[in-house]
Design a protein around this motif. Structure first.
Motif, PDB file in Angstrom:
ATOM      1  N   THR A 140      45.365  12.852  67.685  1.00 29.66           N
ATOM      2  CA  THR A 140      44.539  13.161  65.644  1.00 29.66           C
ATOM      3  C   THR A 140      44.784  13.559  65.506  1.00 29.66           C
ATOM      4  O   THR A 140      45.570  13.306  64.194  1.00 29.66           O
ATOM      5  N   ALA A 141      45.957  14.613  65.123  1.00 28.93           N
ATOM      6  CA  ALA A 141      47.108  15.084  64.721  1.00 28.93           C
ATOM      7  C   ALA A 141      48.376  14.592  64.471  1.00 28.93           C
ATOM      8  O   ALA A 141      48.703  14.986  63.620  1.00 28.93           O
ATOM      9  N   ALA A 142      48.601  13.513  65.426  1.00 26.76           N
ATOM     10  CA  ALA A 142      49.829  12.353  64.851  1.00 26.76           C
ATOM     11  C   ALA A 142      49.411  11.247  64.200  1.00 26.76           C
ATOM     12  O   ALA A 142      50.519  11.101  63.040  1.00 26.76           O
ATOM     13  N   ALA A 143      48.273  11.354  63.948  1.00 27.62           N
ATOM     14  CA  ALA A 143      48.369   9.852  63.922  1.00 27.62           C
ATOM     15  C   ALA A 143      48.534   9.619  62.403  1.00 27.62           C
ATOM     16  O   ALA A 143      48.948   8.722  61.838  1.00 27.62           O
ATOM     17  N   PRO A 144      48.227  10.219  61.614  1.00 25.52           N
ATOM     18  CA  PRO A 144      48.386  10.368  59.890  1.00 25.52           C
ATOM     19  C   PRO A 144      50.203  10.101  59.790  1.00 25.52           C
ATOM     20  O   PRO A 144      50.446   9.279  59.231  1.00 25.52           O
ATOM     21  N   ARG A 145      51.024  10.767  60.258  1.00 27.36           N
ATOM     22  CA  ARG A 145      52.447  10.474  60.814  1.00 27.36           C
ATOM     23  C   ARG A 145      52.790   8.789  61.238  1.00 27.36           C
ATOM     24  O   ARG A 145      53.271   7.970  60.546  1.00 27.36           O
ATOM     25  N   LEU A 146      52.252   8.104  62.491  1.00 28.58           N
ATOM     26  CA  LEU A 146      51.914   7.402  62.915  1.00 28.58           C
ATOM     27  C   LEU A 146      51.995   6.074  61.541  1.00 28.58           C
ATOM     28  O   LEU A 146      51.916   4.826  61.463  1.00 28.58           O
ATOM     29  N   LEU A 147      50.298   6.371  60.941  1.00 29.47           N
ATOM     30  CA  LEU A 147      50.079   5.380  59.635  1.00 29.47           C
ATOM     31  C   LEU A 147      50.923   5.220  58.654  1.00 29.47           C
ATOM     32  O   LEU A 147      50.827   4.878  57.897  1.00 29.47           O
ATOM     33  N   THR A 148      51.399   6.928  58.734  1.00 27.10           N
ATOM     34  CA  THR A 148      53.271   6.420  56.956  1.00 27.10           C
ATOM     35  C   THR A 148      54.242   5.685  57.210  1.00 27.10           C
ATOM     36  O   THR A 148      54.409   4.416  57.134  1.00 27.10           O
ATOM     37  N   VAL A 149      54.634   6.084  59.211  1.00 26.29           N
ATOM     38  CA  VAL A 149      55.874   4.927  59.782  1.00 26.29           C
ATOM     39  C   VAL A 149      54.998   3.386  59.852  1.00 26.29           C
ATOM     40  O   VAL A 149      55.594   2.744  59.186  1.00 26.29           O
ATOM     41  N   PHE A 150      53.747   3.002  59.536  1.00 23.68           N
ATOM     42  CA  PHE A 150      53.547   1.572  60.495  1.00 23.68           C
ATOM     43  C   PHE A 150      53.406   1.859  58.743  1.00 23.68           C
ATOM     44  O   PHE A 150      53.523  -0.570  58.502  1.00 23.68           O
ATOM     45  N   GLU A 151      52.945   1.889  58.143  1.00 27.79           N
ATOM     46  CA  GLU A 151      52.296   1.432  56.572  1.00 27.79           C
ATOM     47  C   GLU A 151      53.677   0.692  56.392  1.00 27.79           C
ATOM     48  O   GLU A 151      54.052  -0.149  55.661  1.00 27.79           O
ATOM     49  N   ALA A 152      54.655   2.024  56.260  1.00 34.28           N
ATOM     50  CA  ALA A 152      55.477   1.736  56.064  1.00 34.28           C
ATOM     51  C   ALA A 152      56.491   0.307  56.731  1.00 34.28           C
ATOM     52  O   ALA A 152      57.453  -0.777  55.916  1.00 34.28           O
ATOM     53  N   MET A 153      56.507   0.006  57.367  1.00 30.51           N
ATOM     54  CA  MET A 153      57.105  -1.448  58.225  1.00 30.51           C
ATOM     55  C   MET A 153      56.592  -2.076  57.210  1.00 30.51           C
ATOM     56  O   MET A 153      56.685  -3.343  57.783  1.00 30.51           O
ATOM     57  N   ARG A 154      54.968  -2.074  57.420  1.00 30.74           N
ATOM     58  CA  ARG A 154      54.466  -3.447  56.802  1.00 30.74           C
ATOM     59  C   ARG A 154      54.888  -3.876  55.573  1.00 30.74           C
ATOM     60  O   ARG A 154      55.314  -4.425  55.155  1.00 30.74           O
ATOM     61  N   ASN A 155      54.528  -2.485  54.816  1.00 26.36           N
ATOM     62  CA  ASN A 155      55.318  -2.463  53.366  1.00 26.36           C
ATOM     63  C   ASN A 155      56.920  -3.445  53.247  1.00 26.36           C
ATOM     64  O   ASN A 155      57.021  -4.063  52.151  1.00 26.36           O
ATOM     65  N   ALA A 156      57.553  -2.833  54.337  1.00 23.46           N
ATOM     66  CA  ALA A 156      59.141  -3.710  54.195  1.00 23.46           C
ATOM     67  C   ALA A 156      59.282  -4.825  54.981  1.00 23.46           C
ATOM     68  O   ALA A 156      60.293  -5.418  54.973  1.00 23.46           O
ATOM     69  N   GLY A 157      57.564  -5.705  55.535  1.00 26.51           N
ATOM     70  CA  GLY A 157      58.489  -6.950  55.580  1.00 26.51           C
ATOM     71  C   GLY A 157      58.916  -6.704  57.769  1.00 26.51           C
ATOM     72  O   GLY A 157      59.224  -7.875  57.744  1.00 26.51           O
ATOM     73  N   PHE A 158      58.530  -5.931  58.061  1.00 30.27           N
ATOM     74  CA  PHE A 158      58.463  -5.700  59.157  1.00 30.27           C
ATOM     75  C   PHE A 158      57.941  -7.398  60.039  1.00 30.27           C
ATOM     76  O   PHE A 158      58.732  -7.436  60.697  1.00 30.27           O
ATOM     77  N   ALA A 159      56.532  -7.492  60.250  1.00 30.51           N
ATOM     78  CA  ALA A 159      56.276  -8.147  60.719  1.00 30.51           C
ATOM     79  C   ALA A 159      56.885  -9.921  60.710  1.00 30.51           C
ATOM     80  O   ALA A 159      56.808 -10.888  61.369  1.00 30.51           O
ATOM     81  N   ALA A 160      57.723 -10.187  59.483  1.00 28.53           N
ATOM     82  CA  ALA A 160      57.729 -11.069  58.402  1.00 28.53           C
ATOM     83  C   ALA A 160      59.183 -11.446  59.723  1.00 28.53           C
ATOM     84  O   ALA A 160      60.048 -11.830  60.374  1.00 28.53           O
ATOM     85  N   PHE A 161      60.129 -10.278  59.300  1.00 29.41           N
ATOM     86  CA  PHE A 161      61.175  -9.871  59.995  1.00 29.41           C
ATOM     87  C   PHE A 161      60.864 -10.306  61.663  1.00 29.41           C
ATOM     88  O   PHE A 161      62.003 -10.562  62.498  1.00 29.41           O
ATOM     89  N   HIS A 162      60.074  -9.605  62.409  1.00 25.28           N
ATOM     90  CA  HIS A 162      59.776  -9.751  63.753  1.00 25.28           C
ATOM     91  C   HIS A 162      59.464 -11.571  64.392  1.00 25.28           C
ATOM     92  O   HIS A 162      60.695 -11.564  65.472  1.00 25.28           O
TER      93      HIS A 162
END
Length: 187
Positions: A31-53
């Motif tokens: 739970t302490a790390a979750a905000p940082r993980l959320l930031t990473v996953f949102e950045a990946m989403r915003n960068a189009g990682f799903a389409a790239f993958h």
């Protein structure tokens, strides 16, 4: 992942808490790390990682999954585990093929693990066999008790258990070493 992180107390905690993998200290870390993980996953989403993958890997992942399914049909990892441990396992193993996981095979929970699609069928079988033996494993069966008895009678193993560097041990191996040492001192 984003939705699960945003609702982790509802989506993730209850099933984890009911499992043999629950650990309150690990949940606090998560739970302490979750905000940082959320930031990473949102950045990946915003960068189009799903389409790239999908564009880069979907065809090869799907082809490799089908190939592994055919190749693994002749192996009976569950039967081997049941013979070695003396306990019953779910009849299915889930293999999740992921790029970016190499060089590891990782147990997620239960009989689901992650591995690289580049691994051979032999490596896949070894990973499945190895990962399924990770704790938590009930140690109250006849086979487990026999293994503990054999290990407590082995001077080399006892020396390793006594002298190992605890910084390299998992919580389970520390607990196991403590139980074996305690059993040895009362014998």
């Amino acid at each position: 992942m984003i939705a699960a992180l945003k609702s982790s107390e509802i989506a993730l905690r209850p099933p984890l808490q009911k499992s043999a993998y629950w650990d309150a200290a690990s949940w606090r870390w998560f739970t302490a790390a979750a905000p940082r993980l959320l930031t990473v996953f949102e950045a990946m989403r915003n960068a189009g990682f799903a389409a790239f993958h999908t564009e880069r890997f979907a065809v090869t992942l799907n082809a490799r999954a089908a190939e592994l399914q055919r190749e693994l049909a002749s192996f009976n990892v569950i039967g081997w585990q049941e013979k070695v441990t003396g306990r019953t396992f779910d009849p299915q193993i889930d293999i999740v093929l992921l790029h970016f996981v190499e060089p590891h095979g990782v147990r997620v929970q239960g009989q689901r693990f992650l591995q690289s699609p580049a691994y051979s069928v032999e490596t896949t079988v070894r990973i499945a066999a190895h990962e399924m033996l990770h704790p938590p494993v009930p140690m109250d069966g006849t086979v487990a008790k026999g293994v503990v008895a054999a290990l407590t009678a082995d001077p080399l193993f006892l020396r390793i258990a006594k002298d190992h560097d605890p910084q390299w041990a998992t919580r389970w191996s520390r607990d196991c070493s403590t139980r074996i040492a305690a059993k040895r001192s009362t014998s």
